[in-house]
Design a protein around this motif. Sequence first.
Motif, PDB file in Angstrom:
ATOM      1  N   ILE A 249       2.560  -3.611  -6.242  1.00  0.00           N
ATOM      2  CA  ILE A 249       3.022  -3.547  -7.498  1.00  0.00           C
ATOM      3  C   ILE A 249       4.005  -4.739  -7.567  1.00  0.00           C
ATOM      4  CG2 ILE A 249       2.686  -1.353  -8.443  1.00  0.00           C
ATOM      5  CD1 ILE A 249       5.298  -0.463  -6.739  1.00  0.00           C
ATOM      6  N   ASP A 251       6.741  -6.884 -10.704  1.00  0.00           N
ATOM      7  CA  ASP A 251       7.267  -6.497 -12.049  1.00  0.00           C
ATOM      8  C   ASP A 251       7.744  -5.273 -12.349  1.00  0.00           C
ATOM      9  OD1 ASP A 251       6.787  -9.563 -12.179  1.00  0.00           O
ATOM     10  OD2 ASP A 251       4.826  -9.135 -12.588  1.00  0.00           O
ATOM     11  N   ARG A 252       7.038  -4.868 -13.272  1.00  0.00           N
ATOM     12  CA  ARG A 252       7.130  -3.417 -13.899  1.00  0.00           C
ATOM     13  C   ARG A 252       6.151  -2.608 -13.812  1.00  0.00           C
ATOM     14  NH1 ARG A 252       9.478  -7.102 -15.793  1.00  0.00           N
ATOM     15  NH2 ARG A 252       7.776  -7.302 -17.510  1.00  0.00           N
ATOM     16  N   GLY A 253       5.184  -3.079 -13.048  1.00  0.00           N
ATOM     17  CA  GLY A 253       3.680  -2.565 -12.827  1.00  0.00           C
ATOM     18  C   GLY A 253       3.687  -1.076 -12.131  1.00  0.00           C
ATOM     19  N   LYS A 254       3.018  -0.230 -12.629  1.00  0.00           N
ATOM     20  CA  LYS A 254       2.954   1.061 -12.030  1.00  0.00           C
ATOM     21  C   LYS A 254       1.483   1.630 -11.406  1.00  0.00           C
ATOM     22  CE  LYS A 254       6.517   2.850 -15.031  1.00  0.00           C
ATOM     23  NZ  LYS A 254       7.025   3.776 -16.016  1.00  0.00           N
ATOM     24  N   ILE A 255       1.364   2.141 -10.252  1.00  0.00           N
ATOM     25  CA  ILE A 255      -0.031   2.517  -9.664  1.00  0.00           C
ATOM     26  C   ILE A 255       0.371   3.900  -9.109  1.00  0.00           C
ATOM     27  CG2 ILE A 255      -1.439   1.952  -7.611  1.00  0.00           C
ATOM     28  CD1 ILE A 255      -0.982  -0.565  -7.973  1.00  0.00           C
ATOM     29  N   SER A 256      -0.670   4.801  -9.570  1.00  0.00           N
ATOM     30  CA  SER A 256      -0.637   6.175  -8.963  1.00  0.00           C
ATOM     31  C   SER A 256      -2.246   6.058  -8.246  1.00  0.00           C
ATOM     32  CB  SER A 256      -0.586   7.013 -10.207  1.00  0.00           C
ATOM     33  OG  SER A 256      -1.110   8.227  -9.592  1.00  0.00           O
ATOM     34  N   SER A 257      -1.996   6.871  -7.055  1.00  0.00           N
ATOM     35  CA  SER A 257      -3.162   6.777  -6.122  1.00  0.00           C
ATOM     36  C   SER A 257      -3.342   8.238  -5.638  1.00  0.00           C
ATOM     37  CB  SER A 257      -3.015   5.830  -5.096  1.00  0.00           C
ATOM     38  OG  SER A 257      -4.172   5.975  -4.218  1.00  0.00           O
ATOM     39  N   SER A 258      -4.440   8.817  -6.069  1.00  0.00           N
ATOM     40  CA  SER A 258      -4.613  10.221  -5.518  1.00  0.00           C
ATOM     41  C   SER A 258      -6.257  10.564  -5.047  1.00  0.00           C
ATOM     42  CB  SER A 258      -4.215  11.221  -6.456  1.00  0.00           C
ATOM     43  OG  SER A 258      -4.956  10.975  -7.527  1.00  0.00           O
ATOM     44  N   ALA A 274      -3.665   5.570   2.137  1.00  0.00           N
ATOM     45  CA  ALA A 274      -3.355   4.633   0.723  1.00  0.00           C
ATOM     46  C   ALA A 274      -1.968   4.253   1.109  1.00  0.00           C
ATOM     47  CB  ALA A 274      -3.260   5.489  -0.399  1.00  0.00           C
ATOM     48  N   ALA A 275      -1.515   3.128   0.520  1.00  0.00           N
ATOM     49  CA  ALA A 275      -0.154   2.573   0.400  1.00  0.00           C
ATOM     50  C   ALA A 275      -0.190   1.709  -0.949  1.00  0.00           C
ATOM     51  CB  ALA A 275      -0.106   1.624   1.780  1.00  0.00           C
ATOM     52  N   ILE A 276       0.980   1.814  -1.310  1.00  0.00           N
ATOM     53  CA  ILE A 276       1.674   1.213  -2.535  1.00  0.00           C
ATOM     54  C   ILE A 276       2.859   0.676  -2.064  1.00  0.00           C
ATOM     55  CG2 ILE A 276       1.934   1.243  -5.166  1.00  0.00           C
ATOM     56  CD1 ILE A 276       0.794   4.073  -5.113  1.00  0.00           C
ATOM     57  N   GLY A 277       3.115  -0.795  -2.302  1.00  0.00           N
ATOM     58  CA  GLY A 277       4.277  -1.453  -2.154  1.00  0.00           C
ATOM     59  C   GLY A 277       4.241  -2.645  -2.743  1.00  0.00           C
ATOM     60  N   LYS A 278       5.355  -3.319  -2.542  1.00  0.00           N
ATOM     61  CA  LYS A 278       5.498  -4.783  -3.143  1.00  0.00           C
ATOM     62  C   LYS A 278       4.910  -5.846  -2.106  1.00  0.00           C
ATOM     63  CE  LYS A 278      10.554  -5.421  -2.612  1.00  0.00           C
ATOM     64  NZ  LYS A 278      11.601  -5.922  -3.036  1.00  0.00           N
TER      65      LYS A 278
END
Lengths: 307, 307
Positions: A249, A251-258, A274-278
Amino acid sequence: MNLNAIDSELLKTVADLHRIPSGAFNIRKDGQGVERKSTAHIQVRPKTDKPGIDVIVAPGTKNEAVHIPVLITLSGVTDVVYNTIEIGEGADVTVVAGCGIHNPGSKKSQHDGIHEIIVRKGARMRYVEKHYGEGEGTGERVLNPKTILIMEKNSMVEMELTQIKGVDSTVRDTKAKLAEGASLTIVERLLTHGRQEAVSDMLIELEGEGSNAKVISRSVAKDDSKQIFRPVVVAKAPAKGHVECDSIIMDRGKISSSPAISAEHPDAQLTHEAAIGKIAEEQLVKLETLGLSEKEAEDVILRGFLQ
Amino acid sequence: MNLNAIDSELLKTVADLHRIPSGAFNIRKDGQGVERKSTAHIQVRPKTDKPGIDVIVAPGTKNEAVHIPVLITLSGVTDVVYNTIEIGEGADVTVVAGCGIHNPGSKKSQHDGIHEIIVRKGARMRYVEKHYGEGEGTGERVLNPKTILIMEKNSMVEMELTQIKGVDSTVRDTKAKLAEGASLTIVERLLTHGRQEAVSDMLIELEGEGSNAKVISRSVAKDDSKQIFRPVVVAKAPAKGHVECDSIIMDRGKISSSPAISAEHPDAQLTHEAAIGKIAEEQLVKLETLGLSEKEAEDVILRGFLQ
């Protein structure tokens, strides 16, 4: 066939086509088939009851490809198309789909491709689908692909689904059923920017013994864009499944992972991660010390990540 | 207080209590409070408007525990209870909840515990909740715990949620909101057998900067039992979250796991991983060569896994 400069650019981007392909193909533009070609082993024919084509690959066909790109170059077009693709027993082919929208005006242009794909016993298919939007207009560029994949015994499919850029809104729906010994790999790559929204739903049913599925999703959400991933793998037999979602992610991006895994058989083996980060700061700094600007460093990292 | 042999056994199992505790406590049996005790720092008092208690831990209270177990020993009881627990600023305490059902008859016995827990600034709480069912009757044993956790700045919570055995049906609902610097760890352990069903829903909202949550779920589904896990972690701030679900299926057990992570802030870092599979054959063989029967080997592995 008359292809103007915009058409040619779109074709290059979404289907890697630099000229009319030598093999079988179908090119659809602004809601109409503009040209098609069958070969000895691959039949491409228009459906008679609704918009779209049937692609019939003869059993045993090897090392052939069929290109079925879609172009939208007008503003205000809504194109819904139904394609049926049948890969005959023991065949081994590549299918290149994909859609490019060049929206020059202020109205929404949309393509909904509904693909039904049957891969017969022992057949192999590589399926490549790229989505791309561009155009000087303010009109939305919308792509909603739907894919229903039936995999017979011991068939093998590799899908590469890529949304390069410029698509304002997408809802991707992928369903697959795998018979005994069938093997499916899906690699999904997605970049969203601006105020774009992307949803990816997947349902993979492992119905046959020894079937296996691997889903790899890599995505980047920039600016104010939003992404939602919902891959589901259900094992109804002694089968293996793995789901992997990696997201960056910015800027102001949003991610949802399920991702969901569901074992309905005691010999099923299912995993997901799963992994979400900058972007890791160290990586940026490293590239910047080599002389790249922050923007260039970011681009290098994102390109590597999405490859 | 009069505790018979069954009561004592249940108390031992769900609250590790071998006698009436020296500290604050509340013991509820068959829908009624049977005994309670407050201490200098921990107030335990009945609610006036609905069934249940308020537990008020004074600010700065250290190294104290409060036990609030619930026993059901009759068939055909439905006990709904509302407890509010407030852990004062800077306190550091252990709360032992838990419910044991001994159902001697053919009617369903059910306990729904609704817990609202507020952990004030800088406070720490260890929360232990065990669920257990037994009884010679055919009546169902049902437990539906609902926990709402509010964590203030820099508070810290460790929750251990365990369903040992004998619970026929459970729907567990856990919600948490974390302020700046708050830290939450949830360890969930679950064993189901027979035709039992278990659902665990979790929603953890990381609202404050630097907050972090870790969810670790380990579960075993034996016989014809079914389990569903749906932990959700949402990061609305620069915060960290990790979800980990490991499951073993045996016999005809079914498990579905769908952790969701959702990043609504670019500095959020979220990860999850899950795996469902059966006991590794090598592990069983290894233990069997040491002289254990297959059943004993399985038990050793499961005990290790659930610890």
